[in-house]
Design an enzyme around this catalytic site. Structure first.
Site, PDB file in Angstrom:
ATOM      1  N   ASN A  91      34.643  40.291   6.177  1.00 11.95           N
ATOM      2  CA  ASN A  91      33.327  40.688   5.693  1.00 11.95           C
ATOM      3  C   ASN A  91      33.183  40.320   4.214  1.00 11.95           C
ATOM      4  O   ASN A  91      34.010  40.710   3.391  1.00 11.95           O
ATOM      5  CB  ASN A  91      33.152  42.204   5.858  1.00 11.95           C
ATOM      6  CG  ASN A  91      31.731  42.608   5.536  1.00 11.95           C
ATOM      7  OD1 ASN A  91      30.842  42.510   6.371  1.00 11.95           O
ATOM      8  ND2 ASN A  91      31.517  43.041   4.297  1.00 11.95           N
ATOM      9  N   ALA A 126      34.760  46.318  -5.087  1.00 12.65           N
ATOM     10  CA  ALA A 126      33.457  45.830  -5.549  1.00 12.65           C
ATOM     11  C   ALA A 126      33.492  45.545  -7.042  1.00 12.65           C
ATOM     12  O   ALA A 126      34.185  46.220  -7.804  1.00 12.65           O
ATOM     13  CB  ALA A 126      32.393  46.869  -5.238  1.00 12.65           C
ATOM     14  N   TYR A 138      33.583  25.734  -8.932  1.00  8.41           N
ATOM     15  CA  TYR A 138      33.477  24.595  -9.852  1.00  8.41           C
ATOM     16  C   TYR A 138      33.844  25.040 -11.260  1.00  8.41           C
ATOM     17  O   TYR A 138      33.265  25.993 -11.795  1.00  8.41           O
ATOM     18  CB  TYR A 138      32.033  24.080  -9.817  1.00  8.41           C
ATOM     19  CG  TYR A 138      31.792  22.828 -10.600  1.00  8.41           C
ATOM     20  CD1 TYR A 138      32.618  21.713 -10.467  1.00  8.41           C
ATOM     21  CD2 TYR A 138      30.708  22.735 -11.470  1.00  8.41           C
ATOM     22  CE1 TYR A 138      32.373  20.556 -11.179  1.00  8.41           C
ATOM     23  CE2 TYR A 138      30.457  21.577 -12.186  1.00  8.41           C
ATOM     24  CZ  TYR A 138      31.293  20.488 -12.047  1.00  8.41           C
ATOM     25  OH  TYR A 138      31.049  19.340 -12.750  1.00  8.41           O
ATOM     26  N   ARG A 195       0.801  -1.236   0.000  1.00  7.47           N
ATOM     27  CA  ARG A 195       0.000   0.000   0.000  1.00  7.47           C
ATOM     28  C   ARG A 195       0.833   1.286   0.000  1.00  7.47           C
ATOM     29  O   ARG A 195       0.302   2.380  -0.158  1.00  7.47           O
ATOM     30  CB  ARG A 195      -0.970  -0.014   1.195  1.00  7.47           C
ATOM     31  CG  ARG A 195      -2.183  -0.892   0.892  1.00  7.47           C
ATOM     32  CD  ARG A 195      -3.269  -0.691   1.887  1.00  7.47           C
ATOM     33  NE  ARG A 195      -3.041  -1.465   3.091  1.00  7.47           N
ATOM     34  CZ  ARG A 195      -3.497  -1.145   4.290  1.00  7.47           C
ATOM     35  NH1 ARG A 195      -4.188  -0.036   4.455  1.00  7.47           N
ATOM     36  NH2 ARG A 195      -3.265  -1.912   5.328  1.00  7.47           N
TER      37      ARG A 195
END
Ligand code: UD1
Length: 456
Positions: free
Chosen positions: A361, A407, A371, A18
């Site tokens: 940070n 950045a 990867y 079942r």
């Protein structure tokens, strides 16, 4: 009774038709652990000298999972008495006093209940059955007691009279039997019944015929839920989760919306931990004291030390270690990486296969490019470094202590201690050229409109 004098036999040869699944029924998980794992855990607390699991043909997943416990093959599913019989040769030459028989598909069974059964055995009963009173006794075997309240027989629902079906006390299937008598009793069980099966339950009446004392220990219907289909599996999961949530709160964890927090069987949480709504703990999570896991976070295979804040909307994958006082904020994914003490990744980052030094940070949008299509490579960042927003760190790469990455950089070469690294294109400012550009675009748009009108 000395605990080492018990042998446990767990029946798991049923096909579980079942469940409509290729997976053997007992391997279906509750709280991210196969049901049979829960039964083994409860049994292990009694410290039985041996535990055997009875399996049917083609159940190699069960055999692998239950190792180092042995499995015994029941070639044909001829009934619960036949299943126990298959294990008898294994226990013939042991000094066991009690054989505890359990089902692999009752994942919520507690060791305390099993302990009570062993105590009842040690106070003289040859055989002790675990009974319960379900709301709908349906197909459960009924426990027939005499006037003194002692167990006389178990009547299978198929074989019961209308009066016997009225009995509310049912057989859970769990039994503790005098090891020296079990073989003798089993040998007398026949299969002359509606199913043509060898019913283990028949050994109660057989024991009584021999004047042996048979007792009953009762437990709640919730604890003894048997899983036969996916609806029952969901019910077992729900019941388990409810109990775990209650325990977490009793142990000093705040659950802001308890019904939406999902634990695994091995989740380990300290005190003064606050868990927001909709948090899911996959397997292998340990959390120390004074941690906050904010809403909609998913954690698996993670170790979190004290004073850490996680989330909201964080995904922590296997191998993530968040050390004391670190912080991982919204939409950050961390995999196989260590964030050292006081380090931060507050927004929108992927940190995979990385070591982040103390007090470093990680700016919003930082991605460790771990990867290359063939291999996974590591990113190592030193202490007190600063990685600017929207930086791609192409691994393998080392960023030294105190380094600053500007950045928007794509960093492919190592950055030395205290160096500033920038790899974005140089900015050019052209005074007044924005105005000239706008004017040119407006003129172009107007001439296209005029051309369309003249064509119409
Ligand atoms: C059995 C009991 C019933 C009890 C109920 C509780 C018998 C005859 N009946 O009924 O009194 O109320 O459990 O759930 O024992 N199994 C094997 N080999 C077999 C048959 C079964 O290993 O040949 C295992 C199953 O995998 C399962 C357990 O034994 O874990 C119970 O089998 P199941 O067929 O579900 O028993 P019930 O008919 O429900």
């Amino acid at each position: 009774m000395a605990e080492h004098k018990t042998i446990a036999i767990i029946l798991a040869a049923g096909k579980g038709t079942r469940m409509v699944s290729k997976l053997p029924k007992v391997m279906h998980p509750v709280a991210n652990q196969p049901m049979i794992g829960h039964v083994l855990t409860a049994t292990a607390k009694l410290m039985p000298s041996k535990t055997f699991v009875i399996v049917g043909p083609g159940m190699s997943e069960v055999s692998s999972f239950v190792k180092p416990h042995k499995t015994v093959l029941q070639e044909k599913r001829l009934g619960t008495a036949d299943a126990v019989k298959t294990a008898m040769p294994m226990i013939a030459d042991t000094e066991a006093e009690t054989v505890l028989i359990l089902y692999g598909d009752t994942p919520l069974i507690r060791s305390g209940t099993l302990q009570k059964m062993l105590q009842a055995r040690s106070s003289g009963a040859t055989l002790v059955v675990l009974g319960f009173r379900p709301n709908h006794p349906g197909s459960y075997g009924r426990l027939k007691l005499n006037k003194e309240g002692c167990l006389e027989a178990i009547i299978e629902a198929n074989e019961a009279t209308a009066a016997e079906l009225e009995i509310g006390l049912c057989n859970s299937g769990v039994m503790a039997v005098d090891a020296s008598q079990l073989g003798v009793l089993l040998a007398e069980v026949g299969n002359d019944n509606t199913k043509g099966e060898y019913y283990l339950t028949d050994i109660v009446a057989l024991a009584r015929l021999r004047g042996m004392e048979c007792g009953v220990v009762e437990a709640s219907a919730e604890e003894l839920i048997g899983v036969d289909d996916r609806a029952a599996l969901a019910e077992a999961e729900y019941t388990w989760q409810m109990a775990r949530r209650t325990r977490a709160m009793q142990e000093g964890v705040t659950l802001c919306d308890p019904g939406t927090v999902w634990f695994s069987s091995d989740t380990d949480i300290g005190k003064d931990v606050v868990i927001g709504p909709n948090v899911v703990f996959g397997p292998g999570v340990s959390i120390a004291d004074n941690v906050e896991v904010r809403a909609f976070s998913h954690l698996e295979g993670v170790r979190i030390e004290e004073d850490v804040t996680v989330g909201p909307f964080v995904r922590l994958r296997p191998g993530a270690v968040l050390k004391k006082g670190s912080m991982v904020g919204n939409f950050v994914e961390v995999k196989n990486s260590v964030l050292d003490k006081g380090s931060k990744a507050a927004h929108l980052s992927y940190i995979g296969d990385a070591d982040i030094g103390e007090k470093t940070n990680i700016g919003a949008g930082t991605i460790t490019c771990n990867y290359d299509g063939f291999n996974k490579n590591r990113t190592v960042i030193g202490k007190s470094a600063f990685i600017g927003s929207n930086t791609a760190l192409v691994a393998p790469i080392n960023i030294g202590d105190g380094a600053v990455v500007g950045a928007g950089s794509a960093i492919e070469a190592d950055v030395a201690k205290d160096a500033l690294a920038l790899s974005r294109a140089k900015q050019i400012n052209l005074p007044g050229r924005a105005h000239a550009l706008r004017k040119k675009l407006v003129t172009q748009k107007t001439s296209i409109k005029n051309q369309k009108k003249s064509e119409d």
